[in-house]
Design an enzyme around this catalytic site. Structure first.
Site, PDB file in Angstrom:
ATOM      1  N   CYS A  29      38.595  32.345  51.976  1.00  0.00           N
ATOM      2  CA  CYS A  29      38.028  32.884  53.210  1.00  0.00           C
ATOM      3  C   CYS A  29      36.716  32.174  53.512  1.00  0.00           C
ATOM      4  CB  CYS A  29      37.808  34.382  53.066  1.00  0.00           C
ATOM      5  SG  CYS A  29      39.328  35.295  52.720  1.00  0.00           S
ATOM      6  N   TYR A 171      52.286  35.033  49.367  1.00  0.00           N
ATOM      7  CA  TYR A 171      51.026  35.426  48.734  1.00  0.00           C
ATOM      8  C   TYR A 171      51.186  36.792  48.083  1.00  0.00           C
ATOM      9  CZ  TYR A 171      45.920  36.370  48.547  1.00  0.00           C
ATOM     10  OH  TYR A 171      44.643  36.665  48.165  1.00  0.00           O
ATOM     11  N   HIS A 174      45.531  39.219  44.200  1.00  0.00           N
ATOM     12  CA  HIS A 174      44.311  39.997  44.416  1.00  0.00           C
ATOM     13  C   HIS A 174      44.571  41.487  44.641  1.00  0.00           C
ATOM     14  CE1 HIS A 174      42.218  36.052  45.755  1.00  0.00           C
ATOM     15  NE2 HIS A 174      42.088  36.247  44.471  1.00  0.00           N
ATOM     16  N   ASP A 267      38.456  37.108  40.203  1.00  0.00           N
ATOM     17  CA  ASP A 267      38.883  35.742  40.477  1.00  0.00           C
ATOM     18  C   ASP A 267      37.681  34.850  40.781  1.00  0.00           C
ATOM     19  OD1 ASP A 267      40.515  33.556  41.070  1.00  0.00           O
ATOM     20  OD2 ASP A 267      40.831  34.185  43.139  1.00  0.00           O
TER      21      ASP A 267
END
Length: 689
Positions: A29, A171, A174, A267
């Protein structure tokens, strides 16, 4: 290039496409998203120019039922979103790199504040994303909902191929994405073929992979991003348990495995808590289960660590987000044997705050990050000097060093004076604190670059008065004299001095950061830290004093300790560490009075009064710019004895280190340039139809 590093520049087959080298900018991001497509495209294109063989988008929403507002991510809801994405594809392809897109449906992580659609998920429950406390629940998905998401994902994959992307993601990472939510047994309580056993919980992800392959796999690689460990032990997916089993079940389905840990705070752990390559512990087994290439991250900045990960069979491609932000030209510098020129990531996570605060990406090490399009800045190229002017920079902290370095790169003659013996200012002092040693890179890189610029002369141990400056005869002055912590307790929400703040047992960080603790801060002494700064320093100083044997209590008016570190993904880790060290915590209390043996607190909301015993008090409140020199020299400027006079960094307005570096760089770029009253950068405006 040394032959040891040649392996990093080998091509890698990824399904039907070939990566030109092993440098892979994983999806990350950036605060641009669909709102600022030109800025996003220029930033990604700069990385391709710098040698990253694969450059990916951020997570890109496939449908309006996965609306992540207020965050600005990518969008591929319909064909109208393609022109913005094509800007990025073209910028990446221009330099021979592959472009990847991370398709996402966030399920019950998306509150859908913009679209106002009902969130959907494996079950009806409170949404997980947003603030974490949004008063919103998801709708339990039925079979038609599942078919619809699969249809939307397939349509988005086809659009992505039309936009020119080479790698298309499924995806499941997370804990924030719909496929991951189906995998998690604590979230997925279904009793149909999509719940229960691991095979059933994997079904939705398997279908997405198979259908994406069917739709675009003839020309595009299909990547799977999977969080193989949630660091929750038996309560979550783990690399020793279901994470391992998921990889084994799907081993040959994707063309590429992109593996990491969950959630984002794990992460992208800061250097205060994790060091280079830390994720290998969790994904090191993946290559033994699949013949497909594997990419992973771990904040790799050392070329030797990268080569080691390849040689040991841990990874096929070196994944990076933060290191590619700190230095978009890292691959090219390795290829050219310029290791000393690499701007190594310091792991501070200021880049993350671009996303968490909804603003364009920024970086402590790389002041050009996020400014590629709107200011036209390049991380390696700067406009040459327009004259033979000499510049005097006063102050060798982060702002002064960056300003001197960039001016020298332009070709100006620069003299830098620093009052202290050691250059680096607050950065070099703070880097001695627990967990912050990698922050030294901010200073070390700049000193290394300045060492190659004979036109820049450094003079440490040179305290300077206004008369001394005028006697040099140098007419252009830039002041980077930093700031000092207030000693009266005035700060956010406290407009007047705290009674007792001038007592001899009351200190500020300036007294502690010298490296020699005041005698009263002895083993077993009772120390109160009053943190009205709310970033990292209060917590780090609490840790330092606890390690020194002090009995520490941290008081803050904020509802959380180190409140602003929420945005750098550290707050919970900091809170947990302070508790582990036995530090007492008082939140939402203001310090109202200090006496010789105790102090008074008042509840910020409740008004509750408390008295705490103390032998020493450490105040972190506001800072005062050290701008006396500026005011002393201003009359000389007005009288024409100086041609220019400028304050930068904390001397202008105290801020974070990243802003000090940016301020120094901006001053160097603007020096000798005509001033203007216009907005000094381009804006991405929505045309009025």
């Amino acid at each position: 290039m040394h032959p040891n590093y040649a392996v990093l520049f080998e091509t890698v087959q990824i399904g039907p496409v070939v990566a030109p080298n092993r440098f892979y900018q994983v999806p990350h991001c950036n605060g641009f998203g669909h709102r600022m497509p030109h800025g996003m495209a220029a930033m990604r294109g700069m990385k391709a120019e710098g040698g990253w063989g694969v450059v990916c988008t951020e997570e890109t929403e496939i449908h309006h039922t996965s609306d992540l507002a207020p965050y600005f991510e990518g969008r591929i809801w319909d064909d109208a979103d393609l022109p913005a994405l094509q800007l990025m594809v073209e910028a990446v392809h221009q330099h021979g790199s592959l472009a990847g897109i991370e398709l996402v449906h966030n399920g019950l992580d998306a509150s859908n504040l913009f679209s106002r659609s009902a969130p959907i998920g494996p079950r009806s429950m409170s949404v997980l994303g947003g603030t974490g406390y949004d008063p919103v629940q998801s709708r339990r998905m039925d079979k038609e909902d599942i078919r619809n998401v699969r249809k939307w994902h397939r349509a988005a994959a086809l659009r992505a191929r039309r936009a020119g992307f080479n790698i298309i993601y499924c995806y499941a990472g997370h804990g924030l994405t719909l496929p991951m939510q189906f995998l998690m047994k604590r979230v997925n309580d279904r009793c149909d073929e999509y719940g229960g056993s691991l095979e059933n919980r994997v079904r939705f992800l398997r279908e997405l992979l198979e259908e994406t392959h069917e739709a675009v796999g003839d020309t595009c690689a299909v990547a799977l991003r999977l969080a193989v460990d949630e660091l929750l032990g038996d309560d979550g997916i783990s690399s020793q348990g279901e994470g391992h089993d998921i990889v084994a079940m799907l081993a040959e389905l994707p063309d590429l495995w992109d593996v990491n840990v969950s959630d984002w705070s794990n992460d992208s752990a800061t250097s205060r808590f994790e060091k280079e390559g830390f994720q290998e512990t969790y994904f090191g087994y993946v290559k033994s289960l699949t013949s497909k290439p594997v990419v992973g991250v771990g904040r790799y900045t050392s070329p030797d660590s990268m080569v080691s990960a390849i040689r040991r069979g841990v990874l096929d491609l070196i994944g990076a987000a933060r290191p590619s932000i700190a230095d978009p030209f890292l691959p090219n510098k390795i290829k050219e044997g310029r290791h000393g020129d690499i701007r190594e990531c310091i792991g501070c996570n200021i880049c993350v705050t671009g996303d968490t605060r909804y603003v364009p990406l920024r970086c402590t090490q790389n002041p050009t990050m996020g400014e590629e399009w709107r200011r036209g800045w390049h991380p390696e190229v700067i406009s040459p000097a327009k004259s033979e002017k000499e510049v005097l920079v006063v102050g060798g902290g982060p702002a002064g060093l960056e300003c001197a370095r960039a001016l020298g790169q332009r070709g100006y003659q620069v003299t830098l004076l620093e009052a202290r013996r050691e250059l680096g200012g607050r950065v070099i002092q703070e880097s001695r604190l627990p967990g912050l040693s990698e922050w030294r890179r901010v200073v070390e890189w700049r000193l290394g670059q300045i060492a190659t610029l004979p036109q820049v002369k450094l003079f440490p141990s040179s305290p300077t008065q206004s008369e001394d400056i005028l006697e040099t005869g140098i007419p252009d002055i830039i002041l980077a004299t930093g700031s000092s912590w207030r000693r009266d307790g005035v700060g956010r929400g406290q407009w007047q001095a705290i009674p007792g703040a001038q007592l001899p047992h009351v200190f500020t960080p300036d007294d502690v950061l010298t490296g020699v603790l005041p005698p009263v801060l002895k083993h077993d002494s009772q120390v109160i830290i009053y943190d009205n700064d709310h970033f990292y320093l209060g917590g780090v100083l609490a840790e330092l004093l606890a390690q020194h044997g002090c009995r520490v209590t941290l008081v803050t008016p904020a509802p959380l300790v180190s409140f602003w570190t929420q945005f750098t993904l550290e707050q919970e880790k900091i809170h947990r560490r302070l508790l582990k060290l036995g530090i007492k915590l008082f939140t939402q209390f203001k310090l109202t009075k200090i006496e010789t043996t105790h102090l008074a607190l008042s509840g910020s909301l409740s008004g509750e009064e408390k008295m705490l015993d103390c032998e020493a008090v450490l105040l972190l409140t506001d800072r005062l710019p050290n701008d006396l020199l500026f005011h002393q020299l201003k009359p000389a400027l007005d009288a024409g004895r100086l041609q220019s006079l400028r304050r930068i960094g904390d001397a202008e307005a105290p801020n974070i280190i990243a802003q000090a570096v940016f301020s120094g760089h901006l001053a160097a770029r603007e020096f000798d340039e005509p001033s203007t009253d216009y907005t000094p950068f381009r804006l991405e405006r929505t045309p009025v139809e």
